[in-house]
Every structure is written in structure tokens, then in C-alpha cells.
Write a protein that holds these residues in place. Structure first.
Motif, PDB file in Angstrom:
ATOM      1  N   LYS A   1       1.496  -6.274   7.205  1.00  0.00           N
ATOM      2  CA  LYS A   1       2.049  -7.478   7.814  1.00  0.00           C
ATOM      3  C   LYS A   1       0.976  -8.314   8.508  1.00  0.00           C
ATOM      4  O   LYS A   1       0.999  -9.533   8.443  1.00  0.00           O
ATOM      5  N   LEU A   2       0.039  -7.644   9.186  1.00  0.00           N
ATOM      6  CA  LEU A   2      -0.936  -8.363  10.001  1.00  0.00           C
ATOM      7  C   LEU A   2      -2.165  -7.497  10.198  1.00  0.00           C
ATOM      8  O   LEU A   2      -2.046  -6.291  10.394  1.00  0.00           O
ATOM      9  N   ILE A   3      -3.326  -8.121  10.141  1.00  0.00           N
ATOM     10  CA  ILE A   3      -4.574  -7.452  10.513  1.00  0.00           C
ATOM     11  C   ILE A   3      -5.265  -8.358  11.524  1.00  0.00           C
ATOM     12  O   ILE A   3      -5.544  -9.523  11.231  1.00  0.00           O
ATOM     13  N   LYS A   4      -5.508  -7.809  12.719  1.00  0.00           N
ATOM     14  CA  LYS A   4      -6.124  -8.608  13.779  1.00  0.00           C
ATOM     15  C   LYS A   4      -6.840  -7.682  14.759  1.00  0.00           C
ATOM     16  O   LYS A   4      -6.319  -6.619  15.108  1.00  0.00           O
ATOM     17  N   ASN A   5      -8.029  -8.080  15.166  1.00  0.00           N
ATOM     18  CA  ASN A   5      -8.821  -7.327  16.136  1.00  0.00           C
ATOM     19  C   ASN A   5      -9.018  -5.867  15.737  1.00  0.00           C
ATOM     20  O   ASN A   5      -8.981  -4.972  16.573  1.00  0.00           O
ATOM     21  N   GLY A   6      -9.209  -5.624  14.452  1.00  0.00           N
ATOM     22  CA  GLY A   6      -9.483  -4.278  13.972  1.00  0.00           C
ATOM     23  C   GLY A   6      -8.259  -3.387  13.823  1.00  0.00           C
ATOM     24  O   GLY A   6      -8.381  -2.219  13.508  1.00  0.00           O
ATOM     25  N   LEU A   7      -7.055  -3.930  14.063  1.00  0.00           N
ATOM     26  CA  LEU A   7      -5.823  -3.161  13.923  1.00  0.00           C
ATOM     27  C   LEU A   7      -4.969  -3.739  12.811  1.00  0.00           C
ATOM     28  O   LEU A   7      -5.020  -4.937  12.539  1.00  0.00           O
ATOM     29  N   ALA A   8      -4.167  -2.886  12.188  1.00  0.00           N
ATOM     30  CA  ALA A   8      -3.282  -3.318  11.108  1.00  0.00           C
ATOM     31  C   ALA A   8      -1.849  -2.904  11.438  1.00  0.00           C
ATOM     32  O   ALA A   8      -1.616  -1.792  11.905  1.00  0.00           O
ATOM     33  N   VAL A   9      -0.915  -3.814  11.199  1.00  0.00           N
ATOM     34  CA  VAL A   9       0.501  -3.524  11.353  1.00  0.00           C
ATOM     35  C   VAL A   9       1.089  -3.363   9.954  1.00  0.00           C
ATOM     36  O   VAL A   9       0.979  -4.266   9.126  1.00  0.00           O
ATOM     37  N   LEU A  10       1.688  -2.192   9.703  1.00  0.00           N
ATOM     38  CA  LEU A  10       2.279  -1.884   8.409  1.00  0.00           C
ATOM     39  C   LEU A  10       3.785  -1.787   8.571  1.00  0.00           C
ATOM     40  O   LEU A  10       4.270  -1.198   9.541  1.00  0.00           O
TER      41      LEU A  10
ATOM     42  N   ILE B   1       0.838  -1.193   0.000  1.00  0.00           N
ATOM     43  CA  ILE B   1       0.000   0.000   0.000  1.00  0.00           C
ATOM     44  C   ILE B   1       0.877   1.247   0.000  1.00  0.00           C
ATOM     45  O   ILE B   1       2.045   1.209   0.372  1.00  0.00           O
ATOM     46  N   LYS B   2       0.271   2.362  -0.423  1.00  0.00           N
ATOM     47  CA  LYS B   2       0.977   3.633  -0.490  1.00  0.00           C
ATOM     48  C   LYS B   2       0.175   4.677   0.262  1.00  0.00           C
ATOM     49  O   LYS B   2      -1.041   4.788   0.095  1.00  0.00           O
ATOM     50  N   SER B   3       0.855   5.464   1.079  1.00  0.00           N
ATOM     51  CA  SER B   3       0.212   6.530   1.837  1.00  0.00           C
ATOM     52  C   SER B   3      -0.174   7.673   0.907  1.00  0.00           C
ATOM     53  O   SER B   3       0.636   8.126   0.094  1.00  0.00           O
ATOM     54  N   TYR B   4      -1.407   8.159   1.029  1.00  0.00           N
ATOM     55  CA  TYR B   4      -1.838   9.316   0.248  1.00  0.00           C
ATOM     56  C   TYR B   4      -1.059  10.568   0.649  1.00  0.00           C
ATOM     57  O   TYR B   4      -0.830  11.444  -0.161  1.00  0.00           O
ATOM     58  N   PHE B   5      -0.655  10.656   1.923  1.00  0.00           N
ATOM     59  CA  PHE B   5      -0.013  11.867   2.425  1.00  0.00           C
ATOM     60  C   PHE B   5       1.481  11.930   2.135  1.00  0.00           C
ATOM     61  O   PHE B   5       1.999  12.954   1.725  1.00  0.00           O
ATOM     62  N   THR B   6       2.194  10.842   2.393  1.00  0.00           N
ATOM     63  CA  THR B   6       3.646  10.868   2.279  1.00  0.00           C
ATOM     64  C   THR B   6       4.173  10.197   1.018  1.00  0.00           C
ATOM     65  O   THR B   6       5.319  10.407   0.634  1.00  0.00           O
ATOM     66  N   GLY B   7       3.362   9.336   0.400  1.00  0.00           N
ATOM     67  CA  GLY B   7       3.808   8.592  -0.769  1.00  0.00           C
ATOM     68  C   GLY B   7       4.671   7.390  -0.418  1.00  0.00           C
ATOM     69  O   GLY B   7       5.151   6.694  -1.305  1.00  0.00           O
ATOM     70  N   LYS B   8       4.887   7.141   0.872  1.00  0.00           N
ATOM     71  CA  LYS B   8       5.712   6.011   1.293  1.00  0.00           C
ATOM     72  C   LYS B   8       4.979   4.698   1.060  1.00  0.00           C
ATOM     73  O   LYS B   8       3.751   4.631   1.169  1.00  0.00           O
ATOM     74  N   LEU B   9       5.758   3.658   0.747  1.00  0.00           N
ATOM     75  CA  LEU B   9       5.207   2.331   0.501  1.00  0.00           C
ATOM     76  C   LEU B   9       5.322   1.470   1.749  1.00  0.00           C
ATOM     77  O   LEU B   9       6.336   1.507   2.454  1.00  0.00           O
TER      78      LEU B   9
ATOM     79  N   VAL C   1       4.102   0.884  11.413  1.00  0.00           N
ATOM     80  CA  VAL C   1       2.957   1.705  11.793  1.00  0.00           C
ATOM     81  C   VAL C   1       1.851   0.792  12.279  1.00  0.00           C
ATOM     82  O   VAL C   1       1.575  -0.239  11.668  1.00  0.00           O
ATOM     83  N   LEU C   2       1.222   1.171  13.375  1.00  0.00           N
ATOM     84  CA  LEU C   2       0.046   0.473  13.879  1.00  0.00           C
ATOM     85  C   LEU C   2      -1.136   1.412  13.669  1.00  0.00           C
ATOM     86  O   LEU C   2      -1.120   2.560  14.110  1.00  0.00           O
ATOM     87  N   THR C   3      -2.154   0.948  12.952  1.00  0.00           N
ATOM     88  CA  THR C   3      -3.292   1.805  12.640  1.00  0.00           C
ATOM     89  C   THR C   3      -4.589   1.005  12.710  1.00  0.00           C
ATOM     90  O   THR C   3      -4.580  -0.219  12.668  1.00  0.00           O
TER      91      THR C   3
END
Length: 76
Positions: free
Chosen positions: A21-30, A9-17, A39-41
Motif C-alpha cells: 500500500k505504501l513505502i515511506k521512510n524505510g517502512l512498508a505497509v502491506l 507480493i507473496k510471503s515465502y513463509f505463509t504463502g499469503k498474498l 503488516v508493517l515491515t
């Protein structure tokens, strides 16, 4: 388009890729590509602040399929 684990994925704000890594319990680890950052979001933020890059079949470099001149053409 739904973003899932393993997607690039690519951030709309920074353009970083990032790679999801993981999606669990409504949280995503990038994990940032080419950098030491993680990043935890909230999962809902993925579709708001990020866009999926490429496809899930693992095509990483479009230059093998498309002329490099076309990849550098400005959008109209």
C-alpha cells in the motif's frame, strides 16, 4: 527485482498474498488480499521474505492467457 508500492507480493513463509500500500521512510505497509490483516515491515524485509507476484501491468489472472491444465501442472 525491486518491490514497490502497488505490487502484489507473496510471503515465502505463509504463502499469503499482500498488496504493497505504501513505502515511506524505510517502512512498508502491506494489506492482505482477501483478509482484514495489515503488516508493517522494514523495506529491506520485502526482498528477503516476499516475492513479487505477476507484473506491474495489472495482469491478475493468468488463466485468461494460459490453459488451466498448465497452471495445475506440478513443477519438475
Amino acid at each position: 527485482m525491486t518491490i514497490g508500492a502497488g505490487d502484489r507480493i507473496k510471503s515465502y513463509f505463509t504463502g499469503k498474498l499482500f498488496k504493497v500500500k505504501l513505502i515511506k521512510n524505510g517502512l512498508a505497509v502491506l494489506e492482505q488480499e482477501g483478509g482484514p490483516s495489515q503488516v508493517l515491515t522494514d523495506r529491506a524485509n520485502l526482498n528477503l521474505f516476499y516475492e513479487r507476484v505477476g507484473d506491474r501491468r495489472g495482469i491478475k489472472d493468468l488463466s485468461t492467457f494460459i490453459s488451466p491444465d498448465l497452471l495445475n501442472t506440478p513443477k519438475i
